[in-house]
Every structure is written in C-alpha cells, then in structure tokens.
Design an enzyme around this catalytic site. Structure first.
Site, PDB file in Angstrom:
ATOM      1  N   GLU A  77      12.518  -3.201   5.305  1.00  0.00           N
ATOM      2  CA  GLU A  77      11.090  -2.810   6.156  1.00  0.00           C
ATOM      3  C   GLU A  77      11.423  -3.111   7.561  1.00  0.00           C
ATOM      4  OE1 GLU A  77       9.848  -0.782   4.427  1.00  0.00           O
ATOM      5  OE2 GLU A  77       9.902  -1.254   2.603  1.00  0.00           O
TER       6      GLU A  77
ATOM      7  N   TYR B 281       0.758  -1.220  -0.017  1.00  0.00           N
ATOM      8  CA  TYR B 281       0.018  -0.008  -0.040  1.00  0.00           C
ATOM      9  C   TYR B 281       0.892   1.187  -0.105  1.00  0.00           C
ATOM     10  CZ  TYR B 281       1.391  -0.249   5.008  1.00  0.00           C
ATOM     11  OH  TYR B 281       2.253  -0.411   6.130  1.00  0.00           O
TER      12      TYR B 281
HETATM   13  C1  BEZ Z   1       3.930  -1.254   1.723  1.00  0.00           C
HETATM   14  O1  BEZ Z   1       3.934  -0.728   0.601  1.00  0.00           O
HETATM   15  O2  BEZ Z   1       3.064  -2.089   1.666  1.00  0.00           O
HETATM   16  C2  BEZ Z   1       4.734  -1.254   2.696  1.00  0.00           C
HETATM   17  C3  BEZ Z   1       5.115   0.137   3.172  1.00  0.00           C
HETATM   18  C4  BEZ Z   1       6.150   0.248   4.373  1.00  0.00           C
HETATM   19  C5  BEZ Z   1       6.496  -1.040   4.720  1.00  0.00           C
HETATM   20  C6  BEZ Z   1       6.210  -2.098   4.341  1.00  0.00           C
HETATM   21  C7  BEZ Z   1       5.539  -2.377   3.247  1.00  0.00           C
END
Ligand code: BEZ
Length: 190
Positions: free
Chosen positions: A99, A26
C-alpha cells in the site's frame, strides 16, 4: 503521481517485533488477507466514511489511466465496518510495500460488537497525498472504474469484491453500493 510512503510509515510507528498489533481493514484488506494473522474479527470505527477517492496507478490502474480505490474521509457521526486482524509487526513491512502509493499508517480505536474497544493501526490516504483524486459525480467514478485495469487486476473486480464483502459484513455503504449499481446497470462491463 506516485508517492512512496514505505520509509515514512516505518518511522511513524516503530513496533516491538514480538508484540502483536491490531490492524483495521476497510478496503481490499477485508477480502485480501495475503499475510499471516493471529486472529481476525469483524470491527468498526467511528467518524470515518469509505470513499472511492484515491487514485491507483500501481494496482488497479496505470500512470496513464489511474483507477480508483478506497480511502477514509473524516465524517462526524459516521460508522465504517471492516475486518480487524491481529498481526505480528513483520506484516507491516509487507503491507507498507503493498500500500505504498499514498497510504500512511495512523492509530485508531476500533470496536468489536459495540462494547469492546482496542487501539490499532489503519492505513489512510489523506487528501494531501499526490495520488488523491477526491470527489466526483458517481457516474464518472463508475465509468472510471469500469475502464481501468492495472497490475493487480481490473478496477471493477476490486469494486465488486468490496461490495460483496460489505454485504457479508452487513455494512449498508451507500457510496459503494450506488457505484456498484451504476457500474452494473450503465457501464455494462464484460
Ligand atoms: C484497507 O483495506 O484497510 C486498506 C485499503 C487500502 C490501503 C491500505 C489498507
């Protein structure tokens, strides 16, 4: 402020090494798929809203001057569009590292074209993680994003790429677009 979630994430979801898993993105995962995937599909999840409430001292800011990146906040009735990737479990070792600052993996239900649903994983930085910054007036969030930068680049680049990606997905995310407008009109990034 850093909280390293790599080991925690590995324990939370032991994965069968040959079984593909759906991952819902997301935020930066929408436009930055720096990993192999079997399939990619537009998707949405229900009951969550995207917010620039997570601090970033390892990607879009520094310890002295943390930037802001998105996480998801529980929000009954809300819908959040994103991109789903079918990936082999090896990919999670890479993403757990990328992350690692506060994001934990959770299971979620994601929908493709409203009717088809699958279970998959999602990374969320919950309010109890030490890098969580929480809500602030939108002009303050825009100003923070305008001035911050880190090892992965400028924080405003992250915001502008996310806003562009959401326009392509047709997600009218007022939180993101209002911050983008403030940044472009008031903060005058150069
Ligand atoms: C994502 O784009 O879903 C995401 C954003 C931040 C950390 C991990 C995933």
């Amino acid at each position: 402020m850093t909280t390293n979630t790599i080991a925690l994430n590995r324990q939370r979801h032991p994965l069968d090494k040959d079984e593909p898993v759906w991952l819902f993105g997301y935020g930066s995962l929408i436009w930055k798929a720096d990993f192999p995937f079997v399939e990619r599909r537009e998707a949405s999840i229900q009951g969550w809203s995207r917010r620039f409430w997570q601090g970033s001292d390892d990607h879009r800011g520094t310890r002295a001057s943390p930037g802001r990146v998105v996480t998801l906040i529980e929000d009954e009735g809300a819908s959040c569009k994103g991109m789903a990737y079918k990936v082999l479990p090896d990919v999670f070792a890479h993403l757990d590292h990328r992350e690692k600052n506060g994001y934990l993996r959770f299971m979620t239900t994601m929908s493709f074209k409203e009717t088809e649903q699958v279970q998959g994983l999602i990374y969320i930085a919950a309010p109890d993680n030490p890098a969580f910054l929480g809500s602030a007036p939108l002009p303050e969030i825009a100003a923070q994003i305008a001035r911050c930068s880190g090892p992965s680049g400028r924080n405003d680049e992250y915001l502008l790429k996310l806003a562009d990606a959401l326009r392509l997905l047709g997600d009218n995310d007022r939180h993101v677009f209002d911050i983008e407008n403030l940044l472009l009109t008031e903060c005058q990034t150069g």
